[in-house]
Scaffold this motif. Sequence first.
Motif, PDB file in Angstrom:
ATOM      1  N   ALA A 372       0.815  -1.222   0.000  1.00  0.00           N
ATOM      2  CA  ALA A 372       0.000   0.000   0.000  1.00  0.00           C
ATOM      3  C   ALA A 372       0.845   1.268   0.000  1.00  0.00           C
ATOM      4  O   ALA A 372       0.299   2.369  -0.111  1.00  0.00           O
ATOM      5  CB  ALA A 372      -0.928   0.013   1.211  1.00  0.00           C
ATOM      6  N   LEU A 373       2.148   1.123   0.090  1.00  0.00           N
ATOM      7  CA  LEU A 373       3.038   2.279   0.201  1.00  0.00           C
ATOM      8  C   LEU A 373       3.726   2.627  -1.110  1.00  0.00           C
ATOM      9  O   LEU A 373       4.561   3.534  -1.135  1.00  0.00           O
ATOM     10  CB  LEU A 373       4.095   2.007   1.279  1.00  0.00           C
ATOM     11  CG  LEU A 373       3.555   1.744   2.693  1.00  0.00           C
ATOM     12  CD1 LEU A 373       4.694   1.344   3.629  1.00  0.00           C
ATOM     13  CD2 LEU A 373       2.825   2.956   3.236  1.00  0.00           C
ATOM     14  N   THR A 374       3.400   1.924  -2.180  1.00  0.00           N
ATOM     15  CA  THR A 374       4.149   2.130  -3.422  1.00  0.00           C
ATOM     16  C   THR A 374       3.761   3.420  -4.140  1.00  0.00           C
ATOM     17  O   THR A 374       4.622   4.119  -4.663  1.00  0.00           O
ATOM     18  CB  THR A 374       3.956   0.927  -4.363  1.00  0.00           C
ATOM     19  OG1 THR A 374       2.547   0.714  -4.552  1.00  0.00           O
ATOM     20  CG2 THR A 374       4.578  -0.329  -3.774  1.00  0.00           C
ATOM     21  N   ASP A 375       2.459   3.731  -4.202  1.00  0.00           N
ATOM     22  CA  ASP A 375       2.026   4.938  -4.894  1.00  0.00           C
ATOM     23  C   ASP A 375       0.610   5.296  -4.442  1.00  0.00           C
ATOM     24  O   ASP A 375       0.005   4.598  -3.622  1.00  0.00           O
ATOM     25  CB  ASP A 375       2.084   4.774  -6.417  1.00  0.00           C
ATOM     26  CG  ASP A 375       1.278   3.579  -6.925  1.00  0.00           C
ATOM     27  OD1 ASP A 375       0.236   3.250  -6.307  1.00  0.00           O
ATOM     28  OD2 ASP A 375       1.688   2.978  -7.932  1.00  0.00           O
ATOM     29  N   TRP A 379      -2.220   3.011  -2.398  1.00  0.00           N
ATOM     30  CA  TRP A 379      -2.662   3.516  -1.099  1.00  0.00           C
ATOM     31  C   TRP A 379      -4.186   3.637  -1.060  1.00  0.00           C
ATOM     32  O   TRP A 379      -4.838   3.159  -0.131  1.00  0.00           O
ATOM     33  CB  TRP A 379      -2.004   4.858  -0.824  1.00  0.00           C
ATOM     34  CG  TRP A 379      -2.575   5.628   0.336  1.00  0.00           C
ATOM     35  CD1 TRP A 379      -3.281   6.792   0.291  1.00  0.00           C
ATOM     36  CD2 TRP A 379      -2.472   5.281   1.727  1.00  0.00           C
ATOM     37  NE1 TRP A 379      -3.638   7.189   1.545  1.00  0.00           N
ATOM     38  CE2 TRP A 379      -3.157   6.287   2.454  1.00  0.00           C
ATOM     39  CE3 TRP A 379      -1.889   4.228   2.427  1.00  0.00           C
ATOM     40  CZ2 TRP A 379      -3.263   6.267   3.846  1.00  0.00           C
ATOM     41  CZ3 TRP A 379      -1.993   4.204   3.820  1.00  0.00           C
ATOM     42  CH2 TRP A 379      -2.663   5.217   4.509  1.00  0.00           C
ATOM     43  N   GLU A 380      -4.767   4.245  -2.084  1.00  0.00           N
ATOM     44  CA  GLU A 380      -6.209   4.449  -2.102  1.00  0.00           C
ATOM     45  C   GLU A 380      -6.946   3.120  -2.192  1.00  0.00           C
ATOM     46  O   GLU A 380      -7.978   2.923  -1.528  1.00  0.00           O
ATOM     47  CB  GLU A 380      -6.603   5.358  -3.265  1.00  0.00           C
ATOM     48  CG  GLU A 380      -8.068   5.748  -3.273  1.00  0.00           C
ATOM     49  CD  GLU A 380      -8.384   6.779  -4.340  1.00  0.00           C
ATOM     50  OE1 GLU A 380      -9.400   7.471  -4.196  1.00  0.00           O
ATOM     51  OE2 GLU A 380      -7.606   6.891  -5.321  1.00  0.00           O
ATOM     52  N   THR A 381      -6.435   2.202  -3.006  1.00  0.00           N
ATOM     53  CA  THR A 381      -7.083   0.889  -3.144  1.00  0.00           C
ATOM     54  C   THR A 381      -7.127   0.169  -1.804  1.00  0.00           C
ATOM     55  O   THR A 381      -8.162  -0.386  -1.407  1.00  0.00           O
ATOM     56  CB  THR A 381      -6.339   0.037  -4.186  1.00  0.00           C
ATOM     57  OG1 THR A 381      -6.385   0.699  -5.454  1.00  0.00           O
ATOM     58  CG2 THR A 381      -6.972  -1.340  -4.306  1.00  0.00           C
ATOM     59  N   TRP A 382      -6.006   0.155  -1.104  1.00  0.00           N
ATOM     60  CA  TRP A 382      -5.967  -0.508   0.211  1.00  0.00           C
ATOM     61  C   TRP A 382      -6.875   0.198   1.205  1.00  0.00           C
ATOM     62  O   TRP A 382      -7.602  -0.445   1.978  1.00  0.00           O
ATOM     63  CB  TRP A 382      -4.535  -0.541   0.733  1.00  0.00           C
ATOM     64  CG  TRP A 382      -4.453  -1.140   2.115  1.00  0.00           C
ATOM     65  CD1 TRP A 382      -4.544  -2.460   2.448  1.00  0.00           C
ATOM     66  CD2 TRP A 382      -4.294  -0.426   3.344  1.00  0.00           C
ATOM     67  NE1 TRP A 382      -4.434  -2.616   3.812  1.00  0.00           N
ATOM     68  CE2 TRP A 382      -4.278  -1.382   4.379  1.00  0.00           C
ATOM     69  CE3 TRP A 382      -4.136   0.921   3.664  1.00  0.00           C
ATOM     70  CZ2 TRP A 382      -4.135  -1.035   5.724  1.00  0.00           C
ATOM     71  CZ3 TRP A 382      -3.988   1.283   4.997  1.00  0.00           C
ATOM     72  CH2 TRP A 382      -3.994   0.312   6.017  1.00  0.00           C
ATOM     73  N   LEU A 383      -6.859   1.522   1.178  1.00  0.00           N
ATOM     74  CA  LEU A 383      -7.647   2.301   2.120  1.00  0.00           C
ATOM     75  C   LEU A 383      -9.143   2.029   1.951  1.00  0.00           C
ATOM     76  O   LEU A 383      -9.894   1.984   2.930  1.00  0.00           O
ATOM     77  CB  LEU A 383      -7.358   3.791   1.902  1.00  0.00           C
ATOM     78  CG  LEU A 383      -7.544   4.751   3.075  1.00  0.00           C
ATOM     79  CD1 LEU A 383      -6.672   4.332   4.246  1.00  0.00           C
ATOM     80  CD2 LEU A 383      -7.196   6.165   2.636  1.00  0.00           C
ATOM     81  N   LEU A 384      -9.573   1.840   0.705  1.00  0.00           N
ATOM     82  CA  LEU A 384     -10.989   1.645   0.430  1.00  0.00           C
ATOM     83  C   LEU A 384     -11.423   0.186   0.498  1.00  0.00           C
ATOM     84  O   LEU A 384     -12.604  -0.117   0.332  1.00  0.00           O
ATOM     85  CB  LEU A 384     -11.335   2.211  -0.953  1.00  0.00           C
ATOM     86  CG  LEU A 384     -11.106   3.719  -1.126  1.00  0.00           C
ATOM     87  CD1 LEU A 384     -11.489   4.156  -2.537  1.00  0.00           C
ATOM     88  CD2 LEU A 384     -11.861   4.522  -0.083  1.00  0.00           C
TER      89      LEU A 384
END
Length: 413
Positions: A372-375, A379-384
């Motif tokens: 989740a830290l790559t871009d 990040w948004e995909t993991w967050l949602l």
Amino acid sequence: MDLFDMDESELAARLQEAFASMTPERSPRAQAFHLAAALPARAAARDRDGQPWTVHLDDAGTVHATAADGTLVMGWAAVPQAVPEVLSPFEAGTRYRPAAPAVGDQATFDAQTKPTFPFPDDDDLEAAFDHTPHHLADLTAAIAELRRQWDTADVPDRVEQAAVHLRADAPQVPVLTLNEQEQMWCNAVSCGWVRTDAIVEAADPVWGVINRSGYARSSSWIPRAAAELLAEAPADLPGFLRHHLLDNEGPVDLVAINGPEGPLYNLNSGGAHRTHLCRILGLPWLFATQTALITPWEMTRKIKEADHWQGLIDHGLLHGAVDRGTYMASLRISHCPAPWMLAEPQIAAAYNAAYERAYPGALGRLGVPTHALTDATAWETWLLTPAAHAPARGLRRLLNLLLRTGRDAARQP
């Protein structure tokens, strides 16, 4: 009708109607009262004991404090219970709870007093510069190593090569702002040595490129200053550094953005040239004043941000509550250990990457997976993606609305 099937605006209206008789308009003094009542929740979210502090709070709300390690902090608190929020930005991380004496029952100043902005004076700066001599020793040793490796004639080329590598390996991030419209309820400033590699923004956004008019202040200043620094006699170097980092133009001025295991820094109001120079040369320490970025109580953004905020809550990265409107959403914040995560995904991802460079593994220890830290997209995909422990969407919406309306009513005088 099933509450879970109701339109959200209709459900909110029904709930607001139920509490309407309990929500008279709040007075300014009541706002201060409720601020004081809410602050313990912010402190309770910090799960580690910080260092002891000696604190003096005067009748105007001005704070002067010294930590056990000698760190000086000064600032202002709108209510006595906000004093820990003045100190916490200068703890070793956002998860640390300052061990400060309780001042809530001792202070008698008017909670609505205007902010004061104390700042370290010359004596404070001198004392902080000298308090930890090993930082200056580390700095002179790093310069000596560069002098050993670089020939005098090669300094301009070496500086340019170092700048190119820095741009690729640690590009600058955007300036972080969260809620500049929020009424100030505390401020804090300190001074001392900071890790140079934790400075992630320096006004001019490309390392080694400074857009100033005139030869003396343009990008060409950096290789010239580097050559002068490396040419200084070893015996004279401590005095040379003291002059240029403290006495001549004053210290570099930074904004401290504390994270779970330590701070990152943005440039505040002065010192871009010296910051670029020290980062390009890879020097370990820089002396600076540091104004704290205070995590706000509330943020309002376009409705799309509501899902990002809820994702932070569901993944355990935020203690707070989301309030969704038709076009806008607001967030009430108790605690966020990595406050840049409150920003839009592009900015949050840039800071995540910068934080991982400065504190490897820290965000993983906070619960964020490496992928989740790559871009920003990752990040948004993991967050949602719903967390396993998160409540069902309909139930979560109802609970949030009940919490919000009930809290609003309970906070009224």
